[in-house]
Design an enzyme around this catalytic site. Structure first.
Site, PDB file in Angstrom:
ATOM      1  CG  ASP A   1      -2.051  -0.997   1.092  1.00  8.41           C
ATOM      2  OD1 ASP A   1      -2.292  -1.463  -0.040  1.00  8.41           O
ATOM      3  OD2 ASP A   1      -2.689  -1.312   2.110  1.00  8.41           O
TER       4      ASP A   1
ATOM      5  CE1 TYR B   1       3.016  -6.814   4.206  1.00 12.18           C
ATOM      6  CE2 TYR B   1       2.779  -9.158   4.677  1.00 12.18           C
ATOM      7  CZ  TYR B   1       2.660  -8.103   3.807  1.00 12.18           C
ATOM      8  OH  TYR B   1       2.181  -8.313   2.532  1.00 12.18           O
TER       9      TYR B   1
ATOM     10  CE1 TYR C   1      -6.305  -7.876   0.070  1.00 15.04           C
ATOM     11  CE2 TYR C   1      -7.612  -9.761   0.746  1.00 15.04           C
ATOM     12  CZ  TYR C   1      -7.172  -8.899  -0.242  1.00 15.04           C
ATOM     13  OH  TYR C   1      -7.597  -9.065  -1.530  1.00 15.04           O
TER      14      TYR C   1
END
Ligand SMILES: [Zn+2]
Ligand SMILES: [Zn+2]
Length: 407
Positions: free
Chosen positions: A234, A302, A371
């Site tokens: 993103d 992440y 996600y």
């Protein structure tokens, strides 16, 4: 010569009233009469007819090609001129041609009438120009994947050059937030330029794509470029670690053998502090699809900063580590452009650090395509399980970095 073939030869000569050039004559018998080329074969057949008193001399232009082959040299010169003029660098090529459709029709008529099955005139034209150019330019003819396609139009006398793209692979790291991966046209004017976008036509002044491709286009003297990423992060997410693989497709490059080392240096200088790329290499066209495909199968790490609505007991925090298989319905934020489906992804490992009573830092190692923001918030229970669900309180991802891809 076989009687059958001689009979056919005499019929063709009669049909064309002798008006057929040696190349077209030779080509029509290329499968039945030996010879080093259609021109030589045609001359040989004429002599045969002459010897048996069956020849009809050529008095007008060729019934099939209208003496097109006489302009072969001129057209080949045109190609050389255009190439010189445009200063295109290449090492191999392919010749294509356009001819009057009447020529093809007349040729087909001969083939049908006399039951002849040989290559058509365009193949001969392409081959002959190709041979000549190969000699004059010291470059190879390449059928499968030519650097350039030289389209010779016998109707207009023009030469069109189609330069095929080059593909360069590398990895990028995005060091700051707020830059999208690819160009994002202004949502108000759709890229035309308006007050909202300050007449740039863009939602964001800079993109990873542009920071890399502008220098690449310049180096290759290309017309444009297309950026193919192995997935994307993103806008507000940093891409760290070894970086994310991408393939840059440079369209219509006048220079193909660009100095990639120098290009990496130039890009990294221009994009300093924002984007950084690693070593570049030339790759085949199919890498474009391969890296897109593989982006789903890779594992990613992440780092997420999570804000909690309420304080949570330490004992409850440990339950986060038990999350393994995550089922996610298409997130609300992308549901307008993606089909509503359930996606299942695996978490390999999850570690948490308590920054303060309502702030966590998570390091999540998981399958590509999970996600993360939704894993944390639960996205109105569309993510099962979720951080918010496990901790029984509202949770929000306030900052996200990709630490690694493809591990
Ligand atoms: Zn001809
Ligand atoms: Zn606009």
């Amino acid at each position: 010569m076989e009687l059958q073939i001689e009979d056919k030869l005499v019929k063709v000569i009669k049909f064309t009233e002798g008006n057929i050039c040696d190349r077209c004559l030779g080509r029509n018998f290329s499968k039945s009469v030996a010879g080093s080329g259609n021109l030589e074969r045609g001359e040989y057949l004429r002599n045969k007819l002459e010897a048996s008193n069956q020849n009809i001399p050529k008095t007008g232009s060729c019934y099939i090609c209208n003496d097109l082959f006489e302009s072969l040299d001129k057209m080949t010169n045109n190609v050389v001129e255009v190439l010189k003029d445009k200063q295109i660098h290449f090492s191999n090529f392919l010749v294509g041609s356009r001819v009057d459709s009447e020529i093809l029709k007349r040729e087909e008529q001969i083939h049908k009438t006399f039951d002849i099955d040989v290559e058509n005139i365009k193949k001969e034209i392409n081959r002959e120009i190709g041979k000549e150019l190969s000699l004059r330019l010291s470059k190879e003819v390449e059928f499968d994947n030519p650097n350039v396609v030289l389209m010779v139009d016998f109707k207009t006398g023009k030469v069109d050059i189609q330069i095929n793209p080059i593909f360069i692979e590398s990895r990028y790291r995005k060091l700051i937030r707020g830059i999208p991966q690819t160009k994002w046209p202004c949502n108000k004017c759709k890229g035309k330029g308006c007050e909202k976008c300050n007449y740039t036509g863009k939602m964001y002044a800079e993109t990873v794509e542009e920071l890399i491709s502008e220098d690449a286009i310049k180096a290759a003297k290309g017309a444009s470029a297309k950026f193919h990423g192995a997935g994307r992060e993103d806008i507000d997410v940093k891409m760290l670690g070894k970086g994310r693989t991408f393939v840059l497709e440079i369209k219509e490059p006048k220079i193909r053998d660009i100095d990639l080392k120098k290009l990496v240096e130039t890009v990294n200088k221009h994009a300093m502090g924002k984007v950084e790329i690693s070593e570049m290499k030339f790759v085949a066209k199919n890498r474009r699809a391969v890296i897109k495909e593989s982006s789903r199968d890779t594992y990613k790490i992440y780092k997420a900063t999570v804000e909690l609505e309420n304080e949570v007991d330490n004992s409850l925090l440990d339950s986060l580590k038990s999350m393994k298989i995550i089922n996610q319905r298409t997130p609300i934020r992308v549901s307008h452009r993606r089909a509503d489906k359930i996606r299942t992804r695996e978490i390999r490992q999850l570690e948490y650090t308590k920054v303060d009573s309502k702030l966590l830092e998570l390091v999540i190692e998981c399958e590509g395509g999970l996600y993360i923001k939704e894993l944390i918030s639960s996205d109105e229970n569309r993510s099962q399980p979720s951080v918010a669900g496990m901790l029984k309180t509202g949770a929000r991802c306030v900052q996200l970095d990709v630490l690694d891809v493809n591990i």
